[in-house]
Design a protein around this motif. Structure first.
Motif, PDB file in Angstrom:
ATOM      1  N   ASP A 222       0.839  -1.215   0.000  1.00 11.43           N
ATOM      2  CA  ASP A 222       0.000   0.000   0.000  1.00 11.43           C
ATOM      3  C   ASP A 222       0.869   1.258   0.000  1.00 11.43           C
ATOM      4  O   ASP A 222       0.563   2.239  -0.681  1.00 11.43           O
ATOM      5  CB  ASP A 222      -0.929   0.011   1.225  1.00 11.43           C
TER       6      ASP A 222
ATOM      7  N   VAL B 240       2.088   1.962  -3.369  1.00  8.89           N
ATOM      8  CA  VAL B 240       1.044   2.559  -4.217  1.00  8.89           C
ATOM      9  C   VAL B 240       0.962   4.068  -3.944  1.00  8.89           C
ATOM     10  O   VAL B 240       0.947   4.879  -4.867  1.00  8.89           O
ATOM     11  CB  VAL B 240      -0.319   1.867  -3.981  1.00  8.89           C
ATOM     12  N   LEU B 241       0.986   4.424  -2.664  1.00  4.15           N
ATOM     13  CA  LEU B 241       0.944   5.859  -2.349  1.00  4.15           C
ATOM     14  C   LEU B 241       2.141   6.583  -2.984  1.00  4.15           C
ATOM     15  O   LEU B 241       2.029   7.697  -3.469  1.00  4.15           O
ATOM     16  CB  LEU B 241       0.969   6.084  -0.834  1.00  4.15           C
TER      17      LEU B 241
ATOM     18  N   SER C  84       1.371   1.499  -9.294  1.00  6.61           N
ATOM     19  CA  SER C  84      -0.068   1.198  -9.292  1.00  6.61           C
ATOM     20  C   SER C  84      -0.242  -0.206  -8.733  1.00  6.61           C
ATOM     21  O   SER C  84       0.702  -1.009  -8.738  1.00  6.61           O
ATOM     22  CB  SER C  84      -0.631   1.249 -10.711  1.00  6.61           C
TER      23      SER C  84
ATOM     24  N   ALA D  39      -2.802   3.822   4.300  1.00  5.81           N
ATOM     25  CA  ALA D  39      -3.410   4.170   3.009  1.00  5.81           C
ATOM     26  C   ALA D  39      -4.928   4.046   3.119  1.00  5.81           C
ATOM     27  O   ALA D  39      -5.434   3.183   3.832  1.00  5.81           O
ATOM     28  CB  ALA D  39      -2.873   3.230   1.938  1.00  5.81           C
TER      29      ALA D  39
ATOM     30  N   PHE E  42      -7.054   4.254   0.188  1.00  2.00           N
ATOM     31  CA  PHE E  42      -7.767   3.981  -1.073  1.00  2.00           C
ATOM     32  C   PHE E  42      -8.608   2.701  -1.024  1.00  2.00           C
ATOM     33  O   PHE E  42      -9.677   2.637  -1.615  1.00  2.00           O
ATOM     34  CB  PHE E  42      -6.804   3.973  -2.276  1.00  2.00           C
TER      35      PHE E  42
ATOM     36  N   ILE F 186      -6.555   6.753  -6.206  1.00  2.00           N
ATOM     37  CA  ILE F 186      -5.184   6.753  -5.647  1.00  2.00           C
ATOM     38  C   ILE F 186      -4.536   8.121  -5.904  1.00  2.00           C
ATOM     39  O   ILE F 186      -3.899   8.696  -5.005  1.00  2.00           O
ATOM     40  CB  ILE F 186      -4.362   5.597  -6.262  1.00  2.00           C
ATOM     41  N   ASP F 187      -4.741   8.653  -7.103  1.00  2.00           N
ATOM     42  CA  ASP F 187      -4.192   9.986  -7.415  1.00  2.00           C
ATOM     43  C   ASP F 187      -4.747  11.031  -6.445  1.00  2.00           C
ATOM     44  O   ASP F 187      -4.016  11.903  -5.965  1.00  2.00           O
ATOM     45  CB  ASP F 187      -4.547  10.379  -8.857  1.00  2.00           C
TER      46      ASP F 187
ATOM     47  N   GLU G  88      -5.708  10.599  -3.422  1.00  2.00           N
ATOM     48  CA  GLU G  88      -5.101  10.438  -2.091  1.00  2.00           C
ATOM     49  C   GLU G  88      -3.663  10.979  -2.079  1.00  2.00           C
ATOM     50  O   GLU G  88      -3.242  11.630  -1.120  1.00  2.00           O
ATOM     51  CB  GLU G  88      -5.134   8.959  -1.679  1.00  2.00           C
ATOM     52  N   ARG G  89      -2.940  10.684  -3.177  1.00  2.00           N
ATOM     53  CA  ARG G  89      -1.566  11.224  -3.248  1.00  2.00           C
ATOM     54  C   ARG G  89      -1.596  12.759  -3.202  1.00  2.00           C
ATOM     55  O   ARG G  89      -0.790  13.392  -2.511  1.00  2.00           O
ATOM     56  CB  ARG G  89      -0.900  10.793  -4.556  1.00  2.00           C
TER      57      ARG G  89
END
Ligand code: 3H9
Length: 702
Positions: free
Chosen positions: A496, A499-500, A504, A551, A553, A591-592, A594-595
Motif C-alpha cells: 500500500d 502505491v501511495l 499502481s 493508506a 484507497f 489513488i491519485d 489520495e496522493r
C-alpha cells in the motif's frame, strides 16, 4: 541357493537360477553412494555367476527405489555415477528385471528403465519427480523414456513430476506387466521363471528407435510451460533434454542430458526446492513432541457451517472422520448441509471420491445439530464461528459444559488471543488453535497455534490431524495473526505504501507474479474480499501507532461497495462470471486523489524495486516472528508461506530467499528504507545480530 552380501546396502542371492538383487537402504532405498556401489558389485557378480540366468532387482521394505539420494546433491560427486551404473545394468548380456512396488521415482525409475523388463505390483506408483526439485531426470530418463512411450507422454510425466499408478504405467508402456502378488521377491521370482521359460533375452530401451515428434509439438510444450512455470527453469529444460532424444543418437543424447542436469544442479532454484522438500518434513519434528503420543480422533464436532466450517467438515469427511456440525437453528443447519453436499459433489466430479464413498459419507458420517449435547462423544471440536471474543466465549462455555473429559477444544480463529479463549474453559490444557486456510478442504497449510497451558499431547494431536487430512502443520505461538497473517499484514502495508508513492496496484501485482507468486497482493485481496481487510483495519485502528502510515484507497473502494470478485469490482473489474479482472482507471483516480491530498509526487517504480521492498518487509517481520518464538525456526516461516500464501516454491520461502540474497544486502536495504520511514522499516534485531556474526537464517534451522 547361494547368498552373498556384496555391500550392506545391497544384497545378492540366487534362487533356482534367478539372481535376486535387493536394495536395502531404509526408509526409501535412495540411491546413496553405498547403494550405487552395492548395485555395481551385484551386477558384476551376476554377470560372472554361472548359476544365475536372469536377475531381478527389488527394494526391501515399503518401496522400490525412491530416487537419487537428495542429501548428496551439492556435495562432491562420488563414483560410480548413476548414469554409468544404469548403463552397466542395461549392457548386461543376461536379462535383468526390475520389480516395482511402493514408489519407483526419479533415479529409481531410471534404474528400472535400464533393466530389460519391468514388473509392477498393484499399488505401485512410478514417476520422474525431478522437476519438483529443480532438476531434470539425469540418469537416462529423458532419453530412454521417450524411446519407450513417445515424446508427449514423456513430457506429461516429467514436466509435471506427478507419478502415475501401475495400471496407467502399464497402459503407457512403462511397465510390461502387473503382478497380483503383494511380495516383490515372490512376484519377481515367478515373473523371472516365466521369462526364462519363454527364452527372453536382454531388451534395451537405449537401442529402440529415436522417438518421432510432429513439427511444432516441442514449441507448443515450451509455450504452455513458460506460462505455468512462472520463472521456474527445470520444466523448460525437460523439453530441451527430450528434444535431444529426438535429434541425437542415444550416447550424444545422454551427454546432452548430463550437461543440462549439471547446469540445474548448480542452480539456486535446485537449492531452494530441495530446501522446501526437507523443510516440509522437518517442520513436524518438534523437540516438545518427542515420545508424545497423539490422542485418538474419530469423531469431530464443528461449530459453524459457513465457508470455513463447511470446508473443515469436508476436509475431515474426505479423510475418514465422522463429523457433527452445529448451527444456530434449523435453517442455518440446512444451509450448511447444502454447502457440504456441494463440496463433496465437487470431489466426486473430480474423481477424489467414488459414488459409493460419496453416498456413504452423506448417509453415515455427516450430520448437523442445533444442540451442543450432540457433541458429548466428540474427540475434537473445531470452532469456526464469527470472529468476536463475545461469540467465542459463549461457544467455549457451552463446549466446556457438554464435551467429554479429554476432548480437544480447538478454535479456527485467525487472530484472536487463544490464551484468552483457553481461560474461558475449565480445561485450558485441552484448548488449541487450529487455523485452517480457505478453502479448507483444498489448502495444505494448518497453523497449530499453541497457547501457554496446552498439553503436549494436544499439540501432537494437532500435527497428527494435519497428517490425516493430508495437510502440512506448522507450530505457531499466540499473537495477532500468528505466523502467516501477522507477516502478511506487514508486507501488505508495504505494498500500500508503494502505491501511495507511485506504483499502481497493477504494477505491483505484475512484478510479484513475475517473481513467481501465483497471484499479486491486490488480486488476492479481490479474491478474498476487500471487506475482510477493511474489517481488520477498523479493528486495529484504535491501537494503531500515530506514526504508522495508513493508506485509505482500499477503504474508499469498500465504502462504494466494491468488495472484489464477489461484487464484480474491487481493484480490478470482473466482467460477469469472470475470475480474471481488468485494471480500472477509476481506482487509479482514487489513488491519485489520495496522493494529492498527502502532497506526494508519484515516483515510477520498476519491478526490481517493488520486489525488493515487498520482500524486505516480509522478511523483516518474519525475523521478528522467529525472534519472538511465534515461529520456532526460519524454516517454519518458509513452510507457512510455501503451503499457505502462494510463495514461489522455486524461491524456497522468504527466509531461504533472504539467505540467497544475503542478509548484509537485506539489512542495507532496510536501513535505507528506514531513512524514509523509521517507524515502519525498523530492522529486526535478529537480522542485525546474524549480520554481525556472519550467520544466515539457515543456521537457526538446525
Ligand atoms: C533423482 O532421482 C535424480 C536422478 O534423476 C539423477 C541423478 C543423477 N533422498 O517423504 P517421507 C527421506 S532426484 C534422500 O516422509 P513418505 C525423507 O527426507 C530424486 N532422502 O515419506 C524422510 O526422511 P526423514 C527423485 C529421502 O512415505 C524419509 O525419507 N526422487 C529421499 O511420505 C521418508 O520420506 C524424489 O524426488 C531421497 N530421494 O513419502 C522422491 N526421499 O524421515 C522424493 C525421501 O529423516 N521422495 N527421503 O524426515 C518422496 O517423494 C517421498 O519421500 C516418498 C515417500 C514418496 C518416496
Amino acid at each position: 541357493m547361494t547368498t552373498l552380501l556384496t555391500q550392506a546396502a545391497v544384497a545378492y542371492d540366487v534362487t533356482d537360477g534367478v539372481a535376486v538383487i535387493t536394495v536395502q537402504n531404509p526408509p526409501v532405498n535412495a540411491l546413496s553412494v553405498a547403494v550405487r556401489r552395492g548395485l555395481d558389485a551385484a551386477i558384476s557378480r551376476f554377470a560372472a555367476d554361472a548359476e544365475a540366468h536372469i536377475a531381478v532387482i527389488i527394494g526391501a521394505g515399503r518401496t522400490f527405489i525412491a530416487g537419487a539420494d537428495i542429501k548428496e546433491f551439492g556435495k562432491p560427486p562420488q563414483e560410480p555415477r548413476l548414469p554409468d551404473l544404469i548403463q552397466r545394468i542395461e549392457d548386461t548380456e543376461k536379462p535383468v528385471v526390475a520389480v516395482l512396488h511402493g514408489t519407483a521415482l526419479g533415479g529409481g525409475l531410471e534404474v528400472a528403465l535400464g533393466a530389460h523388463y519391468r514388473l509392477a505390483l498393484p499399488g505401485a506408483k512410478v514417476g520422474l519427480p525431478e522437476v519438483t526439485l529443480g532438476l531434470i531426470p539425469g540418469a537416462g530418463g529423458t532419453q530412454r523414456l521417450p524411446r519407450l512411450i513417445g515424446v508427449d507422454a514423456t513430457l506429461t510425466l516429467i514436466t509435471s513430476g506427478r507419478p502415475v499408478p501401475a495400471q496407467k504405467a502399464l497402459e503407457l508402456g512403462i511397465v510390461d506387466q502387473i503382478s497380483q502378488d503383494s511380495d516383490p521377491r515372490t512376484a519377481g521370482l515367478v515373473y523371472a521363471q516365466h521369462l526364462l521359460g519363454q527364452g527372453a533375452v536382454a531388451r534395451r530401451s537405449s537401442e529402440m528407435d529415436a522417438p518421432g515428434v510432429a513439427a511444432g509439438t516441442l514449441d507448443e510444450w515450451r509455450g504452455k510451460l513458460a506460462q505455468k512455470a512462472r520463472g521456474q527453469l527445470s520444466p523448460l529444460v525437460c523439453v530441451d533434454a527430450v528434444e535431444a532424444a529426438t535429434t541425437l543418437d542415444f550416447a550424444s543424447g545422454m551427454k546432452r542430458e548430463r550437461e543440462l542436469f549439471l547446469s540445474l544442479l548448480d542452480s539456486p532454484q535446485r537449492a531452494a526446492l530441495i530446501h522446501a522438500f526437507f523443510a516440509e518434513r522437518k517442520v513436524s519434528k518438534l523437540p516438545e513432541l518427542q515420545g508424545i503420543a497423539a490422542r485418538e480422533i474419530t469423531e469431530v464436532g464443528i461449530i459453524g457451517g459457513g465457508t470455513m466450517g463447511a470446508g473443515i467438515a469436508v476436509s475431515c469427511l474426505l479423510n475418514g472422520l465422522d463429523v457433527t456440525l452445529i448451527e444456530r437453528n434449523e435453517d442455518a443447519a440446512a444451509q450448511a448441509t447444502t454447502t457440504v453436499t456441494r463440496l463433496l459433489g465437487d470431489s466426486l466430479r473430480r474423481g477424489k471420491l467414488s459414488k459409493a464413498q460419496h453416498d456413504g459419507i452423506l448417509a453415515d458420517d455427516f450430520r448437523t445439530a442445533t444442540d451442543y449435547k450432540a457433541l458429548s462423544q466428540a474427540d475434537l471440536v473445531i470452532e469456526a464461528v464469527f470472529e468476536s471474543m463475545d461469540v467465542k466465549r459463549d461457544v467455549f462455555q457451552k463446549l466446556d459444559a457438554e464435551c467429554k473429559a479429554g476432548a480437544i477444544l480447538a478454535s479456527n480463529t485467525s487472530y484472536l488471543d487463544i490464551n484468552e479463549i483457553a481461560a474461558i474453559t475449565n480445561r485450558p490444557q485441552d484448548v488449541i488453535g487450529l487455523h485452517f486456510f480457505s478453502p479448507a478442504h483444498v489448502m495444505k497449510l494448518l497453523e497449530v497455534v499453541v497457547p501457554d497451558a496446552t498439553a503436549p499431547d494436544v499439540v501432537a494431536t494437532g500435527f497428527a490431524l494435519a497428517k490425516k487430512l493430508g495437510k502440512i502443520a506448522v507450530r505457531a505461538g499466540v499473537c495477532d495473526g500468528f505466523i502467516g497473517n501477522r507477516i502478511l499484514a506487514t508486507y501488505r502495508a508495504a505494498a500500500d505504501h508503494m502505491v501511495l508513492d507511485g506504483a499502481s496496484p497493477y504494477d505491483i501485482d505484475r512484478a510479484l507474479k513475475a517473481f513467481g507468486f501465483a497471484m499479486g497482493p491486490f488480486e488476492v485481496s479481490d479474491l478474498a474480499g476487500l471487506d475482510i481487510g477493511w474489517a481488520t483495519r477498523k479493528r486495529k485502528a484504535p491501537t494503531l501507532d500515530p506514526r504508522a502510515r495508513v493508506a485509505k484507497f482500499a477503504d474508499r473502494l469498500c465504502e462504494l461497495g466494491r468488495f472484489g470478485q464477489k461484487t464484480g469490482r474491487g481493484f480490478y473489474i470482473y466482467p460477469e462470471g469472470s475470475r480474471r479482472g481488468t485494471p480500472d482507471p477509476e481506482v487509479l483516480g482514487f489513488i491519485d486523489d489520495e496522493r494529492a491530498d498527502l502532497g506526494i509526487t508519484p515516483q515510477r517504480m520498476d519491478d526490481e524495486t517493488i520486489v525488493r521492498r515487498y520482500m524486505a518487509a516480509m522478511i523483516n517481520e518474519a525475523a521478528k516472528v522467529v525472534a519472538e518464538g511465534i515461529a520456532l525456526r526460519p524454516l517454519d516461516v518458509d513452510v507457512t508461506f510455501l503451503s499457505g500464501y502462494g510463495f514461489p516454491r522455486h524461491r524456497g520461502g522468504p527466509m531461504h530467499y533472504a539467505d540467497e540474497v544475503g542478509l548484509p544486502a537485506l539489512l542495507a536495504d532496510l536501513e535505507r528504507y528506514a531513512e524514509e520511514d523509521a517507524y515502519f522499516w525498523q530492522p529486526a534485531q535478529l537480522i542485525r545480530d546474524l549480520v554481525a556474526n556472519g550467520q544466515t537464517f539457515a543456521s537457526l534451522n538446525e
